[in-house]
Design an enzyme around this catalytic site. Sequence first.
Site, PDB file in Angstrom:
ATOM      1  N   ARG A  73       0.852  -1.198   0.000  1.00  0.00           N
ATOM      2  CA  ARG A  73       0.000   0.000   0.000  1.00  0.00           C
ATOM      3  C   ARG A  73       0.883   1.241   0.000  1.00  0.00           C
ATOM      4  NH1 ARG A  73       1.539   1.699   4.660  1.00  0.00           N
ATOM      5  NH2 ARG A  73       1.775   0.262   6.403  1.00  0.00           N
ATOM      6  N   GLY A  74       0.255   2.392  -0.158  1.00  0.00           N
ATOM      7  CA  GLY A  74       0.975   3.636   0.018  1.00  0.00           C
ATOM      8  C   GLY A  74       1.279   3.882   1.484  1.00  0.00           C
ATOM      9  N   HIS A  80      -0.236  -2.988  13.378  1.00  0.00           N
ATOM     10  CA  HIS A  80      -1.572  -3.550  13.558  1.00  0.00           C
ATOM     11  C   HIS A  80      -1.500  -4.579  14.681  1.00  0.00           C
ATOM     12  CE1 HIS A  80      -2.998  -1.551  10.041  1.00  0.00           C
ATOM     13  NE2 HIS A  80      -2.275  -2.261   9.201  1.00  0.00           N
ATOM     14  N   ALA A 145      -5.067   5.448  11.126  1.00  0.00           N
ATOM     15  CA  ALA A 145      -4.154   5.457   9.979  1.00  0.00           C
ATOM     16  C   ALA A 145      -4.928   5.174   8.700  1.00  0.00           C
ATOM     17  CB  ALA A 145      -3.049   4.418  10.172  1.00  0.00           C
ATOM     18  N   GLY A 158      -7.124   0.294   3.379  1.00  0.00           N
ATOM     19  CA  GLY A 158      -8.169   1.164   3.917  1.00  0.00           C
ATOM     20  C   GLY A 158      -7.704   1.944   5.124  1.00  0.00           C
ATOM     21  N   PHE A 159      -8.241   1.604   6.312  1.00  0.00           N
ATOM     22  CA  PHE A 159      -7.957   2.388   7.516  1.00  0.00           C
ATOM     23  C   PHE A 159      -7.779   1.471   8.716  1.00  0.00           C
ATOM     24  CE2 PHE A 159     -12.558   1.841   7.528  1.00  0.00           C
ATOM     25  CZ  PHE A 159     -12.799   1.462   8.843  1.00  0.00           C
ATOM     26  N   CYS A 176       4.080   5.962  10.526  1.00  0.00           N
ATOM     27  CA  CYS A 176       3.838   6.752   9.313  1.00  0.00           C
ATOM     28  C   CYS A 176       4.933   7.788   9.062  1.00  0.00           C
ATOM     29  CB  CYS A 176       2.462   7.417   9.361  1.00  0.00           C
ATOM     30  SG  CYS A 176       1.126   6.213   9.487  1.00  0.00           S
TER      31      CYS A 176
END
Length: 222
Positions: A73-74, A80, A145, A158-159, A176
């Site tokens: 992902r970006g 997590h 995030a 997603g988030f 991040c």
Amino acid sequence: MAASETIEIRRETAQVPYREALDAMASRNAAIAEGTAPELIWLLEHPPVYTAGTSASPDELLDPRFEVVEAGRGGRYTYHGPGQRVGYVLLDLRKRARDVRGFVHALEGWVIETLADFGVESWRAEGRVGIWTRGADGREAKIGAIGVRIRRWVTMHGFSVNLSPDLAHFGGIVPCGIEEFGVTSLAALGREVTPDQWDEALLSHLDGFLARLDTPCPPEAA
């Protein structure tokens, strides 16, 4: 406009290993693009893991005490784990405005609206991806995030939102890539929210989130 009734909603109660979720997302993304599977909103938690986005820098991995997985992902590094609710959003933007920036903006708004249901004011911050609020000490801190990938105009990832994770686990990374701000959670702010309560509140805003995807994001909402 694509209605929410055609979207599969999957709510996991058991933790899903991150690599397993990554493989499932890739397969579902391809199937949605081919028109052989419905769109998907997938809500879950992972066992502890650090994930690296495409912009992750090795010097931001401070203490790899958990498995580190390339996410595709970006974004940069994130954590997590238990107590954090993750939402994987697999939608076909060919059915909506083909606007990646607008999708991210709408996704942020969806999380911000849901946090407000639990009495937490949160916001976007210019130049800093994610969802921000005031921590228990009054300083600005990250509570959610955002990281997405678009393949053949079908979204992935997603988030994530911190309900009640062990915040010490974020100490193994620079979350991040932003060193000067900490992280917080609903629990740290005195809100005890279960995954089921979060999911119900989030899904109550689903139609509004989808409606925003039908209109390109205005320039001032970057």
